[in-house]
Design an enzyme around this catalytic site. Structure first.
Site, PDB file in Angstrom:
ATOM      1  CG  ASN A 143      41.304   7.543  17.724  1.00  0.00           C
ATOM      2  OD1 ASN A 143      40.053   7.725  17.257  1.00  0.00           O
ATOM      3  ND2 ASN A 143      42.253   8.174  18.545  1.00  0.00           N
ATOM      4  CB  SER A 319      20.023 -13.000 -28.130  1.00  0.00           C
ATOM      5  OG  SER A 319      20.096 -12.146 -29.399  1.00  0.00           O
TER       6      SER A 319
END
Length: 479
Positions: A143, A319
């Site tokens: 912790n 594209s």
């Protein structure tokens, strides 16, 4: 490679491959947390931060007499090797895990202990000579060790991010200088507004990056406050007197990060407010950079049917069906990075809120969200510069034509003709398709000379000031 060693914890025994440096607690966590497939070894700054924490703790414990000098030296050498990247592959745990980081802490403890054992002339697993908990984790808890390691790593990552953002800022600033002479139409709400220069637009992007870099620096300062020495909940249980102050000083020396001990260790152990603050700053940066990328996509839209004021460097065919189409892929990917960071802010906020009482157990997801967000934002900044910003060119003629055909320049007539008259001129010009110039002359409201002066775009760029020296202005249209 098939040899094993037997290790035990209070849940039982387990056979561990003899060649690996981590031990039983890491192996249990590997079984339990098969979540993302992303190991903590990818968070190299965090691994280095954990090694710095363990080295600082060993030095402090050695100085205070709770750790032998032989163990201290071996642990420190093992930590140095981890910082150098020698054992990255020994940190295999998933970035998503329960236990408030205990598994990460024990992974580090086990690797360091087993490498220290080798340095001391023992075999891996002979923990009676150097124990992961008793020695490597001496005077510590997950912790305080785990969040401190996170903060050490975050400080380093934030320093790197500031550099990445500055790389983008410099490129935008350079474009601001390059385009300083190009007059264009400003827009508000996607409608014609008043003239400006393309350089002003890019200089504004650079300035907003400067502001955000300052905010990131402020958040970095908050991160430098640590709770090392708090142990379990902030009371400092199991640590010797003076340890917290000493280990903080040692950590400054070991890591090079200007860490400071928190004023209230109980508060610092449970509070994750600095992470929320940092996340909010990252969200701010992402929001503004994404907005800038939206602008780049708009300004470059076309090439025939959009604004087409700037050209982005072509990066790839756009594209699979439309020949010749090129997409603004670099701003698009930056947008997506920013969306991800904005979403992570919600994750971090909810994780910070979910902590109960004296500990926030959700720090693993907070840490991963911050680390991954900063890494992507920094990489995005550099990619945007290298593959987009530096190659942007301006369509100066297009910018000029849009200014002279705009209704927005009628704003310059307000002080001389009044708002109502100027509005009627704009309406007539718009409905008839004629220029403002023609409508004003036809109404005999101003002379040609007065009109040419008032509608010269460079006179509308700032109050009472001509364009900077060296700025060229196209001739106003006649009739």
């Amino acid at each position: 490679m098939n040899a094993t060693r037997t290790e035990h914890d209070f849940l039982g025994e387990m056979e561990i491959p003899a060649h690996i440096y981590y031990g039983i607690q890491t192996c249990r966590a590997l079984e339990n947390f098969r979540i993302s497939g992303i190991p903590i070894s990818t968070l190299t700054k965090f691994i280095q931060g954990m090694a710095c924490v363990k080295k600082a703790a060993a030095l402090a414990n050695g100085e205070l007499g709770v750790l032998s000098q032989d163990k201290c030296r071996a642990i420190c050498q093992a930590c140095d090797e981890i910082v150098a990247g020698k054992f990255d592959d020994q940190f295999p745990l998933d970035v998503f895990q329960g236990g408030a980081g205990t598994s990460c802490n024990m992974n580090a403890n086990e690797v360091i202990a087993n490498r220290a054992l080798e340095i001391m002339g023992h075999q891996k697993g002979e923990y009676q000579y150097c124990h992961p908990n008793n020695d490597v984790n001496c005077s510590q808890s997950t912790n305080d060790a785990y969040p401190t390691a996170i903060r050490i790593a975050l400080y380093a990552k934030l320093t790197q991010l500031i550099g990445d953002m500055d790389y983008l800022r410099e490129a935008l600033e350079e474009k601001g200088r390059e385009f300083a002479h190009i007059i264009k139409m400003g827009r508000t709400q996607l409608q014609d507004a008043v003239p400006m220069t393309l350089g002003m637009e890019f200089a504004a992007y650079a300035h907003t990056l400067s502001e955000d870099m300052m905010r990131v620096g402020e958040a970095r300062n908050l991160i430098a406050e640590i709770n090392m020495g708090a142990t379990a909940i902030g009371t400092g249980i199991n640590s010797p007197a003076g340890y917290a102050e000493l280990v903080t000083r040692k950590l400054r020396e070991v890591s090079g990060v200007p860490v400071e001990m928190a004023d209230n260790m109980v508060e610092a152990t449970s509070d994750t407010g600095a992470y929320v603050q940092l996340s909010g700053v990252l969200k701010r940066c992402a929001t503004k950079i994404s907005k800038m990328c939206n602008d780049l996509r708009l300004l470059s839209s076309g090439p025939r049917c959009g604004l087409n004021e700037i050209n982005l460097p072509p990066r790839q065919p756009g594209s699979s069906i439309m020949p010749g189409k090129v997409n603004p892929v670099m701003p698009e990917v930056m947008n997506q990075i920013c969306f991800d960071i904005i979403g992570k802010d919600v994750t971090i906020t909810m994780a910070a809120e979910a902590g109960q009482l004296e500990l926030n157990v959700m720090e693993p997801v907070i840490a991963y969200s911050l680390f991954s967000g900063m890494k992507r934002l920094g990489a995005g900044c550099r990619s945007l510069v290298d593959y987009c910003i530096r190659g942007i060119t301006a369509n100066e003629a297009r910018c000029r034509d849009l200014v002279y055909h705009s209704i927005g320049i009628v704003t310059a007539l307000n002080p001389y003709l009044g708002y109502e008259t100027s509005a009627s001129i704009a309406k007539e010009a718009l409905q008839s398709g004629r220029s403002l110039f023609d409508v004003v002359l036809e109404r005999n409201l101003l002379s040609r000379e007065q009109l040419e002066n008032l509608l010269a775009p460079e006179h509308m760029l700032r109050p009472g000031s001509p364009l900077p020296a060296g700025t060229s202005s196209p001739a106003a249209p006649k009739g």
